[in-house]
Design an enzyme around this catalytic site. Structure first.
Site, PDB file in Angstrom:
ATOM      1  CD  GLU A  10      -2.799  -0.922   2.566  1.00 21.06           C
ATOM      2  OE1 GLU A  10      -3.882  -1.517   2.585  1.00 21.06           O
ATOM      3  OE2 GLU A  10      -2.386  -0.235   3.536  1.00 21.06           O
ATOM      4  CB  CYS A  11       0.583   4.341   0.038  1.00 21.28           C
ATOM      5  SG  CYS A  11       0.824   6.106  -0.266  1.00 21.28           S
ATOM      6  N   GLY A  12       3.284   3.726   0.401  1.00 22.90           N
ATOM      7  CA  GLY A  12       4.725   3.669   0.643  1.00 22.90           C
ATOM      8  C   GLY A  12       5.295   2.290   0.430  1.00 22.90           C
TER       9      GLY A  12
END
Length: 429
Positions: A317-319
């Site tokens: 997720e994301c990072g």
């Protein structure tokens, strides 16, 4: 089930909601009160600070992402365990659909308005009356932030007319630092507990007025259904260090309720994916602040590539997704990452994604949100899973390469545990 409860809101971001909520929570705890704090809307960083201030876990409340039933359950449980419930709002009181005001009205929680009085005096009354009457909402009172003197506080108080001034907080010599995704993480702030104690001491609270607030009653919720043990016997390895910190506590609870054993590893310390991992969860965080260290973490990068080659389900997720790209450009250079996703990530100063998102999966809708400043340029195949905002507008892309599912989308796992179990499971042969 009843407890004193307020929703702490403001006219906009930047008024000091988090500072005031943290100061009030710490002050009440130091007075021997049992305090539970909640954060309205999707957020990771504010809850960390509020947990530090209150000494108790901080959950999210949101009528769309979390859902009314779970919000009710969390509030009713808190009312059983606490004397005081503080709910920090999000952005302005009426911003968003649903808004913090909608949450307050839904559960009969009065609003405590935070105003930045640093550059106003009698106009405070007009502002607060507008906040109360526009909705309307039940207005418990006001906390005036950045007050310059006792005379200044008296002018603000008089302007409020029939609305009580519960507390004032002076202009702060030391404040909680911020960066592009919000406040700096509490563990990164030297002497954070001393700052919180100082803020609590500086908060001048009308204790008599506070104690006169009537408790809010919450109806007992229906018993929660037990989750099927879809991940029983499975081990989910979660990246956890300064680069990977954005995890809802509720997400961990769902994984455990599904039967999974949760273990942690630290890519920044060059720790490999644990050998016993049946699935890997790479949550969001700040990999852009640690790109050089991640680029040198050869054991970590080799281990995640080996897990992917072995077909271990990986949810990024994301990072977490940023750390799996070929490169990550933090402005000082393009650093090599794990390379499971072709292409590169570039961190920019302009916001690239913000707001609630709904991910369509084979097991229905998983709700969550997106908030990021970086962008990914890749030709990786896009999954049949699609993320959209609540109005149906296309949101974040979801990439699937073998056993990897990656996106800027942050999922709130309690919204669809079956979808979560599917994401962390190998496909049936």
């Amino acid at each position: 089930m009843a407890a004193r409860a307020v929703l702490i809101a403001a006219v906009a971001s930047g008024q000091g909601k988090t500072t005031v909520t943290a100061a009030l929570a710490r002050k009440l705890v130091k007075a021997g009160r049992r305090v539970r704090v909640f954060k309205c809307g999707p957020d990771f960083i504010d809850p960390m600070l509020l947990e530090r201030a209150s000494g108790a876990p901080v959950e999210s409340l949101d009528l769309w992402m979390v859902g009314r039933e779970r919000c009710h359950r969390l509030l009713a449980q808190a009312a059983q365990e606490a004397d005081e419930i503080l709910i920090e709002g999000v952005m302005g009181l009426y911003d968003g659909t649903p808004s913090a005001a909608d949450l307050a009205r839904e559960f009969g929680v009065p609003v405590l308005a935070v105003i930045d009085a640093g550059a106003m005096a009698q106009t405070a009354g007009a502002l607060v009356h507008g906040l109360r009457d526009y909705g309307p909402v039940a207005m418990a009172g006001v906390i005036a932030n950045r007050v310059g003197s006792a005379n200044h506080a008296a002018m603000v108080k008089t302007s409020l007319r029939d609305i009580p001034l519960f507390a004032t907080l002076p202009k702060q010599g030391r404040s909680l630092p911020e960066r592009h995704l919000g406040l700096v993480l509490p563990d990164e702030v030297s002497g954070v507990d001393a700052i919180l104690d100082e803020l609590a001491e500086q908060l001048v609270l009308d204790q008599e007025a506070w104690d006169a607030l009537p408790p809010v009653a919450f109806e007992p919720p229906a018993p929660a259904d037990a989750l099927p043990p879809a991940l029983a016997g499975k081990t989910v390895a979660i990246a956890r260090d300064e680069a990977f910190v954005f995890v809802y506590p509720a997400n961990l609870a769902v994984l455990r309720a599904l039967g999974a054993e949760v273990v942690y590893f630290a890519p920044l310390a060059n720790e490999p994916v644990p050998a016993e991992a049946d699935a890997v969860y790479l949550p969001g965080g700040y990999p852009e602040l640690h790109a050089p260290a991640l680029a040198k973490a050869d054991a970590w990068r080799a281990s995640i590539r080996a897990a992917h080659a072995a077909g271990v389900p990986i949810v990024a997720e994301c990072g977490g997704m940023m750390a799996l790209a070929a490169t990550l450009d933090d402005g000082a250079g393009a650093w090599p990452m794990a390379g499971l996703l072709p292409g590169g990530v570039t961190v920019q100063k302009r916001l690239a994604g913000l707001g609630p998102q709904a991910l369509t999966t084979a097991h229905g809708i998983l709700r969550g949100h997106t908030f990021h400043y970086s962008r990914l340029e890749t030709d990786a195949p896009v999954s049949s899973y699609t993320a959209k905002n609540p109005s149906g507008v296309q949101g974040e892309a979801v990439y699937r390469i073998g056993s990897l599912t990656a996106s800027y989308f942050h999922g709130y796992f309690p919204s669809n545990p079956a979808a979560v179990a599917g994401m962390f499971s190998r496909p049936a042969p």
